[in-house]
Design an enzyme around this catalytic site. Sequence first.
Site, PDB file in Angstrom:
ATOM      1  N   CYS A   7       0.861  -1.178   0.000  1.00 40.24           N
ATOM      2  CA  CYS A   7       0.000   0.000   0.000  1.00 40.24           C
ATOM      3  C   CYS A   7       0.905   1.238   0.000  1.00 40.24           C
ATOM      4  O   CYS A   7       1.709   1.407   0.924  1.00 40.24           O
ATOM      5  CB  CYS A   7      -0.865  -0.029   1.252  1.00 40.24           C
ATOM      6  SG  CYS A   7      -1.903   1.417   1.479  1.00 40.24           S
ATOM      7  N   CYS A  33      -0.900   3.796  -6.499  1.00 42.08           N
ATOM      8  CA  CYS A  33      -1.765   3.149  -5.493  1.00 42.08           C
ATOM      9  C   CYS A  33      -1.915   1.710  -5.947  1.00 42.08           C
ATOM     10  O   CYS A  33      -2.129   1.452  -7.145  1.00 42.08           O
ATOM     11  CB  CYS A  33      -3.126   3.857  -5.456  1.00 42.08           C
ATOM     12  SG  CYS A  33      -4.398   2.961  -4.542  1.00 42.08           S
TER      13      CYS A  33
END
Length: 263
Positions: A74, A184
């Site tokens: 992440c 992302c």
Amino acid sequence: MKKNAAIGIFDSGVGGSSIWQEINHLLPNENTIYLADSKNAPYGYKTPKEITALSVKNTEVLVRMGCKLIVVACNTATTNAISELRSKFNIPIIGIEPAVKPAALKSTSKSIGILATKGTFSSILFSKTSTKYSKNISMMEVVGEGLVPLIEAGKIKSTEMTQLLLKYTKPMIEADIDYLVLGCSHYPYLIPELKKILPAHIGILHSGEAVAKHTESTLASMNLLQDEEKQPSLQFYTNTEVSTLQYLLRDYSENITVRIKDF
Ligand code: DGL
């Protein structure tokens, strides 16, 4: 630590499974445990303190499950919490950051676009990296507001998604970017949709392969690569519901299990 201990991977939700795919492709013998903290997604609008607390919680779960290395799959968690995680846990921790460097080095138009979360763009780590590579390069940063919730809901091929992607890429196309950085880990699942929208000369970059290679070299340097050639255990846990993860990982359905766990 044993070589057959699992690699632990976590994300704010289902997106980091795109990174899991790269790791599994490069290291097919490794046992893995993936945590999707979908209950708390998106992390992108939380404060650095909240993101750090959630990242510590996820890491604690994986450490308790006996993992030999943690991959923070992440960008938002990495850019806000990795130094805290590294100081708190005595285990190798690999993070993921937007692929700004390769995009800046490859760009001939000297203009690149970066799509990431608000939390990644506002982090100190991201600002250090982007400042380092922004000399002579124009970087258009666009927050992908609304993309993560749609992916979490499995609405990748939807009118709402197409509209958002058109809106976010329009100013980048107008700025003559030749590379789009997906900052992302949820966004690699949007590549087929993005390809329908972007002019063919715009390259799409993300850091999944680099993270897998970094995981491999770190395990090799610690003599922790799994060397038994047997079917690995590939466990996935989510704290909401299993359907989106199962859909995203449908090509692996015979070898993986997705379970609900409270964490
Ligand atoms: N998948 C995450 C990332 O790489 C975070 C998305 C979110 O929860 O906002 O940034």
